[in-house]
Design a protein around this motif. Structure first.
Motif, PDB file in Angstrom:
ATOM      1  N   THR A 139       0.798  -1.370  -0.087  1.00 30.37           N
ATOM      2  CA  THR A 139       0.145  -0.145   0.074  1.00 30.37           C
ATOM      3  C   THR A 139       0.865   1.328   0.073  1.00 30.37           C
ATOM      4  N   SER A 140       2.044   1.322   0.859  1.00 31.53           N
ATOM      5  CA  SER A 140       2.938   2.156   0.850  1.00 31.53           C
ATOM      6  C   SER A 140       3.496   2.835  -0.618  1.00 31.53           C
ATOM      7  N   TYR A 141       3.631   1.572  -1.350  1.00 27.32           N
ATOM      8  CA  TYR A 141       4.195   1.945  -2.670  1.00 27.32           C
ATOM      9  C   TYR A 141       2.911   2.849  -3.678  1.00 27.32           C
ATOM     10  N   TYR A 142       1.798   2.368  -3.389  1.00 27.55           N
ATOM     11  CA  TYR A 142       0.895   3.183  -4.214  1.00 27.55           C
ATOM     12  C   TYR A 142       0.578   4.509  -3.689  1.00 27.55           C
ATOM     13  N   ALA A 143       0.847   4.915  -2.475  1.00 33.89           N
ATOM     14  CA  ALA A 143       0.938   6.114  -1.870  1.00 33.89           C
ATOM     15  C   ALA A 143       2.074   6.863  -2.545  1.00 33.89           C
ATOM     16  N   VAL A 186      -4.120  -5.867   9.381  1.00 33.10           N
ATOM     17  CA  VAL A 186      -3.308  -6.150   8.528  1.00 33.10           C
ATOM     18  C   VAL A 186      -3.451  -5.223   7.204  1.00 33.10           C
ATOM     19  N   ALA A 187      -4.588  -5.099   6.637  1.00 35.94           N
ATOM     20  CA  ALA A 187      -4.731  -4.412   5.529  1.00 35.94           C
ATOM     21  C   ALA A 187      -4.609  -2.902   5.913  1.00 35.94           C
ATOM     22  N   SER A 188      -3.627  -2.157   5.246  1.00 36.28           N
ATOM     23  CA  SER A 188      -3.299  -0.838   5.554  1.00 36.28           C
ATOM     24  C   SER A 188      -4.663   0.086   4.976  1.00 36.28           C
ATOM     25  N   THR A 189      -5.053   0.899   5.980  1.00 38.67           N
ATOM     26  CA  THR A 189      -6.097   2.104   5.526  1.00 38.67           C
ATOM     27  C   THR A 189      -5.606   3.338   5.805  1.00 38.67           C
ATOM     28  N   LYS A 190      -5.668   3.676   7.065  1.00 35.46           N
ATOM     29  CA  LYS A 190      -5.289   5.197   7.489  1.00 35.46           C
ATOM     30  C   LYS A 190      -4.050   5.553   7.368  1.00 35.46           C
ATOM     31  N   ALA A 191      -3.184   4.439   7.347  1.00 40.12           N
ATOM     32  CA  ALA A 191      -1.772   5.038   7.108  1.00 40.12           C
ATOM     33  C   ALA A 191      -1.632   5.508   5.609  1.00 40.12           C
ATOM     34  N   PHE A 192      -2.267   4.789   4.847  1.00 39.49           N
ATOM     35  CA  PHE A 192      -2.302   5.036   3.441  1.00 39.49           C
ATOM     36  C   PHE A 192      -2.549   6.567   3.329  1.00 39.49           C
ATOM     37  N   ASN A 197      -5.468   9.200 -10.177  1.00 39.47           N
ATOM     38  CA  ASN A 197      -6.448   8.324  -9.378  1.00 39.47           C
ATOM     39  C   ASN A 197      -6.180   6.744  -9.910  1.00 39.47           C
ATOM     40  N   TYR A 198      -5.532   6.662 -10.919  1.00 38.94           N
ATOM     41  CA  TYR A 198      -4.739   5.380 -11.362  1.00 38.94           C
ATOM     42  C   TYR A 198      -4.119   4.624 -10.114  1.00 38.94           C
ATOM     43  N   PRO A 199      -3.203   5.158  -9.355  1.00 34.14           N
ATOM     44  CA  PRO A 199      -2.719   4.524  -8.277  1.00 34.14           C
ATOM     45  C   PRO A 199      -3.878   3.918  -7.312  1.00 34.14           C
ATOM     46  N   VAL A 200      -4.906   5.008  -7.117  1.00 31.40           N
ATOM     47  CA  VAL A 200      -5.728   4.698  -6.242  1.00 31.40           C
ATOM     48  C   VAL A 200      -6.793   3.454  -6.616  1.00 31.40           C
ATOM     49  N   ALA A 201      -6.862   3.053  -7.927  1.00 31.87           N
ATOM     50  CA  ALA A 201      -7.617   1.812  -8.552  1.00 31.87           C
ATOM     51  C   ALA A 201      -6.666   0.735  -8.068  1.00 31.87           C
ATOM     52  N   LEU A 202      -5.315   0.938  -8.186  1.00 29.80           N
ATOM     53  CA  LEU A 202      -4.502  -0.128  -7.857  1.00 29.80           C
ATOM     54  C   LEU A 202      -4.404  -0.528  -6.371  1.00 29.80           C
ATOM     55  N   GLU A 203      -4.503   0.425  -5.680  1.00 22.84           N
ATOM     56  CA  GLU A 203      -4.727   0.165  -4.095  1.00 22.84           C
ATOM     57  C   GLU A 203      -6.182  -0.435  -3.666  1.00 22.84           C
ATOM     58  N   GLY A 204      -7.289  -0.057  -4.656  1.00 21.45           N
ATOM     59  CA  GLY A 204      -8.535  -0.613  -4.323  1.00 21.45           C
ATOM     60  C   GLY A 204      -8.275  -1.858  -4.672  1.00 21.45           C
ATOM     61  N   ALA A 205      -7.674  -2.346  -5.836  1.00 17.81           N
ATOM     62  CA  ALA A 205      -7.803  -3.961  -6.047  1.00 17.81           C
ATOM     63  C   ALA A 205      -6.974  -4.666  -5.234  1.00 17.81           C
ATOM     64  N   LEU A 206      -5.676  -3.997  -4.693  1.00 13.33           N
ATOM     65  CA  LEU A 206      -4.870  -4.581  -3.471  1.00 13.33           C
ATOM     66  C   LEU A 206      -5.996  -4.891  -2.061  1.00 13.33           C
ATOM     67  N   LYS A 207      -6.456  -3.856  -1.901  1.00 16.43           N
ATOM     68  CA  LYS A 207      -7.365  -4.003  -0.655  1.00 16.43           C
ATOM     69  C   LYS A 207      -8.295  -5.242  -0.695  1.00 16.43           C
TER      70      LYS A 207
END
Ligand code: G6P
Length: 607
Positions: A302-306, A398-404, A474-484
């Motif tokens: 997730t940090s990569y997507y941030a 385990v799944a990162s949310t607020k840190a992102f 918002n493309y990385p946001v889509a990547l993060e959504g899929a990861l989540k």
């Protein structure tokens, strides 16, 4: 990754160990065990499965003068009772717990076997117990110092010996170990969450340090028994922060905390007078910031997507080239460190081995590496050349949310700072600050729509595949959504640039593969609408996350989630929230273990 706890003191031993393990369960949860020293023996109980399974096997009257415990995330050897820690030597007098990887364990194991040692597990860790037993000379501290000199690899360990009442020895190299100093009690842990309910006074060990504890004393040394003076630090976390409170899961709690956590990440860092950012921890002069020619970001998950979101922002408003790379790929690729460049190592935990080792390699080459971390005192912030703490508070799911979203906040403020030294005017800076300051409220508004997202999850939870599609920032946001979604529901999900769908993934489109489109009202909106039409034309189900009042998008999509209209560059914040909620509610529908999804670990301290 694995979690270690050790305790010397008067409290009920098993209870302290089990509670500590429970609090660290997010680090790894495939098996667990404890060893308690009584006058007669070392009682070892270990089980494959979660801490609850171990708890059932532990007799409540298990008292002792010291004990160690471990929660495992398997690396060497499958998930079984025998591979769970603690590990004993042949005589049953030495018990150890270990976090990390012993790289030369095969050589050590062969040597020990040739000397007649019988191994009872497939782990790399067990060699440590046998080595301690064989080198033991009556002084456990010196024995551990001598033992670790034979090890190659990474370790955080805690060791107990039957002949050493009320005494534990810990050692660290590459895997975190913290000493907790209480009133007539001492703790060892790989994570402060395990001990914050007992003491707020901690000492972070550095690589190559050894600590010996009893209920009343501690001593820290190097590998040659020279004493080292260490500072006690005070943890500012409260117990409620690591408890679920009224929420069903930590993930739910952490998603809903975001209006506050984003605010904390920006507090004191926005300079209204000069319309810029203020980040004292960067340790960089104005001149150095002005001379910057390149920003590079390394991170994982997730940090990569941030970092990816930030790269769009940095290039678009600060006009500095910015690249983002998976940390695991950086280290072994002989990276080129350019002059007038800085690196950001983005990591919630500050312990991710891939990121930490990449950072060390870059620093060896002379790079300036700044950390963007949440956990205060973790390895990355300690070893970095400066950086920003995001102050999200403990993230336990385990799944990162607020840190992102807090990582985004820190990176946005950094971008503001360097943009204002370049092309960004005072008026634009003010506008940017105003937009950023509205984010907490706007995120709260999106959270208010959670029931609608829960409904959508009920509609779509049976899907086998999902596409998440966005463009630009918002493309990385889509990547993060899929990861989540992948991480916690185990539904196969892919993130793509909405434009890229027609180049391949469109073959997957059909009634069984829904697509979630991110359609903010930005300059790419029309393009994304065309991509949506392409999917609809092939009978694809479409969920659109779009701005309030965007009726055109709503009319095209099968389902719609509306977010407030925000400044064009701020959409990643408000677009992320529905994706987190969607993953969460889908996992709930499917009865998944939301906070501790299968096979994952929160803090991955091995490569
Ligand atoms: C693990 C976690 C991910 C996380 C990644 C990076 O793989 O399961 O949720 O994003 O590590 O963690 P970090 O602590 O470096 O941000």
């Amino acid at each position: 990754m694995c979690g270690i706890i050790g305790y010397c003191g008067p409290k009920p031993m098993a209870e302290v160990l089990l509670e500590g393990l429970k609090r660290m369960e997010y680090r790894g949860y495939d098996s667990a065990g404890i060893a308690v020293r009584t006058n007669a023996e070392l009682s070892v109980i270990k089980r494959a499965g979660k801490i609850a399974t171990l708890r059932e096997a532990v007799p409540p009257e298990l008292y002792g003068d010291c004990g160690i415990g471990h929660t495992r995330w398997a690396t060497h050897g499958g998930v079984s009772d025998s591979n769970a820690h603690p590990h004993l030597d042949d005589s049953g007098k030495v018990a150890i717990v270990h976090n990390g990887i012993i790289e030369n364990y095969t050589v050590l194991r062969e040597k020990l076997s040739s000397e007649g040692v019988e191994f009872s597990s497939e782990t790399d860790s067990e060699v440590i117990a046998h080595l301690v037993a064989r080198l033991y000379d009556g002084d456990l501290t010196v024995t551990v110092q001598n033992t670790v000199q034979l090890l190659k690899g990474t370790y955080g360990i805690a060791v107990t010996h039957l002949d050493q009442p009320g005494l534990l020895v810990g050692a660290r190299n590459g895997s975190p170990l913290v000493l907790g100093v209480g009133e007539h009690e001492m703790f060892l842990a790989s994570d402060v969450t395990a001990i914050v309910g007992h003491t707020k006074q901690v000492i972070y060990l550095e690589d190559g340090e050894i600590v010996t504890i009893s209920a009343d004393e501690y001593r820290t040394t190097d590998l040659h028994d020279r004493s080292i003076d260490k500072h006690i630090q005070i943890i500012n976390w409260e117990l409620e922060e690591i408890e679920k409170g009224e929420y069903r899961h930590f993930m739910e709690k952490e998603i809903f905390e975001q209006p506050d956590s984003i605010l904390r990440a920006m507090q004191g860092r926005l300079d209204h007078e000069y319309a810029t950012g203020h980040l004292g921890g960067l340790n960089m002069t104005k001149k150095e910031l002005l001379d910057l020619e390149r920003v590079k970001i390394i991170a994982a998950g997730t940090s990569y997507y941030a970092g990816l979101v930030a790269s769009y922002l940095i290039e678009s408003i600060a006009r500095i080239p910015c690249t983002v790379e998976l940390a695991a790929e950086v280290r072994y690729r002989n990276p080129i460190v350019e002059r007038n460049s800085i690196y950001f190592a983005v990591s919630q935990s500050g312990e991710t081995a891939d990121t930490l080792y990449a950072m060390r390699e870059l620093q060896r080459k002379g790079a300036r590496v700044l950390g963007i971390c949440n956990v205060v005192g973790a390895s990355i912030p300690r070893e970095s050349d400066g950086g920003v703490y995001i102050h999200s508070g403990p993230e336990i799911a385990v799944a990162s949310t607020k840190a992102f979203t807090s990582q985004l906040t820190a990176l946005y403020i950094f971008t503001l700072l360097i943009a204002r030294m370049r092309h960004m005017s005072y008026e634009q800076g003010t506008e940017f600050i105003q937009a950023l300051e509205q984010i907490p409220e706007q995120v709260a508004a999106v959270l208010g729509g959670a029931p609608k997202t829960a409904e959508l999850a009920r509609t779509y939870h049976k899907a086998r595949n999902f596409l998440f599609l966005g463009r630009g920032i918002n493309y990385p946001v889509a990547l993060e959504g899929a990861l989540k979604l992948k991480e916690i529901s185990y539904i196969h999900a892919e993130g793509y640039s909405a434009a890229e769908v027609k180049h391949g993934p469109i073959a997957l489109i059909g009634p069984e593969t829904p697509s979630l489109f991110l359609v903010p009202d930005d300059t790419l909106r029309e393009k994304v609408i065309s991509n949506m039409k392409e999917v609809k034309a092939r009978n694809g189900q479409v969920i659109a996350v779009c701005a309030e009042g965007d009726d055109e998008v709503a009319a095209l999509a099968d389902h719609v989630i509306r977010v407030p209209r925000v400044h064009e560059l701020m959409y990643p914040f408000v677009m992320t929230i529905p994706l987190q909620l969607f993953a969460y509610y889908t996992a709930l529908e499917l009865g998944r273990d939301v906070d501790q999804p299968r096979n994952l670990a929160k803090s991955v301290t091995v490569e």
